[in-house]
Design a protein around this motif. Structure first.
Motif, PDB file in Angstrom:
ATOM      1  N   THR A  69     -78.138 -28.958 -21.476  1.00  0.00           N
ATOM      2  CA  THR A  69     -76.746 -28.701 -21.072  1.00  0.00           C
ATOM      3  C   THR A  69     -76.548 -27.232 -20.737  1.00  0.00           C
ATOM      4  O   THR A  69     -75.897 -26.877 -19.752  1.00  0.00           O
ATOM      5  N   ALA A  70     -77.125 -26.356 -21.565  1.00  0.00           N
ATOM      6  CA  ALA A  70     -76.996 -24.916 -21.328  1.00  0.00           C
ATOM      7  C   ALA A  70     -77.674 -24.519 -20.023  1.00  0.00           C
ATOM      8  O   ALA A  70     -77.120 -23.741 -19.233  1.00  0.00           O
ATOM      9  N   LEU A  71     -78.879 -25.039 -19.784  1.00  0.00           N
ATOM     10  CA  LEU A  71     -79.576 -24.721 -18.538  1.00  0.00           C
ATOM     11  C   LEU A  71     -78.828 -25.249 -17.324  1.00  0.00           C
ATOM     12  O   LEU A  71     -78.731 -24.583 -16.287  1.00  0.00           O
ATOM     13  N   PHE A  72     -78.308 -26.450 -17.471  1.00  0.00           N
ATOM     14  CA  PHE A  72     -77.591 -27.068 -16.347  1.00  0.00           C
ATOM     15  C   PHE A  72     -76.345 -26.264 -15.985  1.00  0.00           C
ATOM     16  O   PHE A  72     -76.085 -25.997 -14.817  1.00  0.00           O
ATOM     17  N   LYS A  73     -75.570 -25.867 -16.976  1.00  0.00           N
ATOM     18  CA  LYS A  73     -74.336 -25.107 -16.716  1.00  0.00           C
ATOM     19  C   LYS A  73     -74.655 -23.737 -16.127  1.00  0.00           C
ATOM     20  O   LYS A  73     -73.890 -23.202 -15.318  1.00  0.00           O
ATOM     21  N   ARG A  74     -75.783 -23.174 -16.521  1.00  0.00           N
ATOM     22  CA  ARG A  74     -76.153 -21.851 -16.012  1.00  0.00           C
ATOM     23  C   ARG A  74     -76.554 -21.916 -14.538  1.00  0.00           C
ATOM     24  O   ARG A  74     -76.247 -21.021 -13.751  1.00  0.00           O
ATOM     25  N   GLU A  75     -77.233 -23.006 -14.166  1.00  0.00           N
ATOM     26  CA  GLU A  75     -77.767 -23.112 -12.809  1.00  0.00           C
ATOM     27  C   GLU A  75     -76.822 -23.796 -11.830  1.00  0.00           C
ATOM     28  O   GLU A  75     -76.827 -23.484 -10.646  1.00  0.00           O
ATOM     29  N   PHE A  76     -76.041 -24.729 -12.320  1.00  0.00           N
ATOM     30  CA  PHE A  76     -75.308 -25.612 -11.425  1.00  0.00           C
ATOM     31  C   PHE A  76     -73.998 -24.981 -10.968  1.00  0.00           C
ATOM     32  O   PHE A  76     -73.146 -24.643 -11.775  1.00  0.00           O
ATOM     33  N   ASP A  77     -73.876 -24.777  -9.686  1.00  0.00           N
ATOM     34  CA  ASP A  77     -72.637 -24.330  -9.046  1.00  0.00           C
ATOM     35  C   ASP A  77     -72.176 -25.475  -8.168  1.00  0.00           C
ATOM     36  O   ASP A  77     -72.763 -25.742  -7.124  1.00  0.00           O
ATOM     37  N   GLU A  78     -71.124 -26.153  -8.582  1.00  0.00           N
ATOM     38  CA  GLU A  78     -70.723 -27.391  -7.889  1.00  0.00           C
ATOM     39  C   GLU A  78     -70.456 -27.168  -6.411  1.00  0.00           C
ATOM     40  O   GLU A  78     -70.938 -27.900  -5.549  1.00  0.00           O
ATOM     41  N   LYS A  79     -69.707 -26.129  -6.077  1.00  0.00           N
ATOM     42  CA  LYS A  79     -69.360 -25.894  -4.679  1.00  0.00           C
ATOM     43  C   LYS A  79     -70.599 -25.543  -3.867  1.00  0.00           C
ATOM     44  O   LYS A  79     -70.760 -25.992  -2.734  1.00  0.00           O
ATOM     45  N   LYS A  80     -71.474 -24.718  -4.470  1.00  0.00           N
ATOM     46  CA  LYS A  80     -72.661 -24.293  -3.735  1.00  0.00           C
ATOM     47  C   LYS A  80     -73.704 -25.394  -3.671  1.00  0.00           C
ATOM     48  O   LYS A  80     -74.322 -25.632  -2.639  1.00  0.00           O
ATOM     49  N   ALA A  81     -73.902 -26.101  -4.804  1.00  0.00           N
ATOM     50  CA  ALA A  81     -74.946 -27.116  -4.860  1.00  0.00           C
ATOM     51  C   ALA A  81     -74.628 -28.311  -3.995  1.00  0.00           C
ATOM     52  O   ALA A  81     -75.505 -28.939  -3.409  1.00  0.00           O
ATOM     53  N   MET A  82     -73.358 -28.662  -3.882  1.00  0.00           N
ATOM     54  CA  MET A  82     -72.964 -29.838  -3.108  1.00  0.00           C
ATOM     55  C   MET A  82     -72.680 -29.514  -1.650  1.00  0.00           C
ATOM     56  O   MET A  82     -72.238 -30.349  -0.886  1.00  0.00           O
ATOM     57  N   LYS A  83     -72.892 -28.256  -1.263  1.00  0.00           N
ATOM     58  CA  LYS A  83     -72.676 -27.864   0.128  1.00  0.00           C
ATOM     59  C   LYS A  83     -73.923 -28.221   0.924  1.00  0.00           C
ATOM     60  O   LYS A  83     -74.882 -27.466   0.965  1.00  0.00           O
ATOM     61  N   VAL A  84     -73.899 -29.383   1.552  1.00  0.00           N
ATOM     62  CA  VAL A  84     -75.081 -29.886   2.238  1.00  0.00           C
ATOM     63  C   VAL A  84     -75.362 -29.113   3.510  1.00  0.00           C
ATOM     64  O   VAL A  84     -76.487 -28.746   3.820  1.00  0.00           O
ATOM     65  N   LEU A  85     -74.328 -28.838   4.280  1.00  0.00           N
ATOM     66  CA  LEU A  85     -74.519 -28.173   5.570  1.00  0.00           C
ATOM     67  C   LEU A  85     -74.538 -26.661   5.398  1.00  0.00           C
ATOM     68  O   LEU A  85     -73.694 -26.105   4.697  1.00  0.00           O
ATOM     69  N   PRO A  86     -75.473 -25.975   6.041  1.00  0.00           N
ATOM     70  CA  PRO A  86     -75.482 -24.510   5.996  1.00  0.00           C
ATOM     71  C   PRO A  86     -74.359 -23.936   6.825  1.00  0.00           C
ATOM     72  O   PRO A  86     -73.770 -24.601   7.669  1.00  0.00           O
ATOM     73  N   ASP A  87     -74.075 -22.650   6.559  1.00  0.00           N
ATOM     74  CA  ASP A  87     -72.965 -21.988   7.265  1.00  0.00           C
ATOM     75  C   ASP A  87     -73.156 -22.007   8.766  1.00  0.00           C
ATOM     76  O   ASP A  87     -72.197 -22.132   9.520  1.00  0.00           O
TER      77      ASP A  87
END
Length: 209
Positions: A69-87
């Motif tokens: 849980t600690a590792l997941f919260k540290r690494e996981f950025d919902e907005k960034k991780a779920m952004k499939v398309l690049p800028d």
């Protein structure tokens, strides 16, 4: 710094299990488990699935829930991780929309510019064009008496002369003028001048009896 995916990958290798074996046990696609090990959360269906898959995977491997849980919260950025398309791709999609808005604005500007230009030209057309002028009577080559009435039509605000003498122009532009001609072939000169000095000329040659 140990990453979550590396921790899961190492534990799986220690157990000597393949992604396919674990996927069959957990009912999770092997591609999803592989994405978790690589930290590619954007390849998972949604943030909720990401957390659920990770916890199920870690529990199956016997890892500490608190650690994962600690590792997941540290690494996981919902907005960034779920952004499939690049800028770059997003900008490519937005650009045609912005260009369309610009084109529409340009077309609207051109439309109003043409309307205003047309209005100004209509109001001040006398400054660019000679006044309208036509003679109804007499016609060229016709036979007439010495005293003849010349009739026609011109711009209502124009000054009309017949053989140099002014003719009265009505509000509808109609005018008439009686002139006296010498026997034989005679020429009638009609001129219209507007307020800007633009001139129209017409002449008729008649046979005076």
């Amino acid at each position: 710094m140990v990453r979550l995916g590396q921790r899961l990958h190492q534990k799986r290798l220690q157990r000597k299990q393949s992604l396919e074996e674990i996927a069959q046990e957990l009912k999770i696609k092997p591609t999803f488990l592989g994405a978790i090990e690589r930290g590619e959360y954007n390849k998972l269906p949604s943030p909720a699935y990401a957390q659920g898959f990770v916890m199920n995977y870690a529990s199956y491997l016997g890892l500490s829930k608190a650690e994962i849980t600690a590792l997941f919260k540290r690494e996981f950025d919902e907005k960034k991780a779920m952004k499939v398309l690049p800028d770059s791709m997003v900008k490519t999609k937005e650009f045609p929309i912005q260009r369309m808005h610009i084109q529409q604005s340009v077309l609207v500007f051109i439309f109003f510019f043409v309307v205003i230009l047309g209005y100004l030209f209509f109001q001040y057309r006398e400054a660019f064009l000679p006044p309208s002028l036509s003679i109804t009577s007499p016609q060229s080559g016709s036979k007439t008496s010495q005293d003849v009435i010349v009739t026609g039509n011109a711009d209502s605000n124009a000054t009309v002369t017949v053989n140099g003498d002014p003719a009265t122009v009505g509000s509808n532009g109609n005018f008439q003028k009686e002139v006296t001609l010498f026997p034989g072939n005679a020429t009638i000169f009609v001129r219209a001048v507007n307020r800007f000095g633009k001139i129209s000329n017409i002449q008729r040659t008649v046979n005076v009896q």
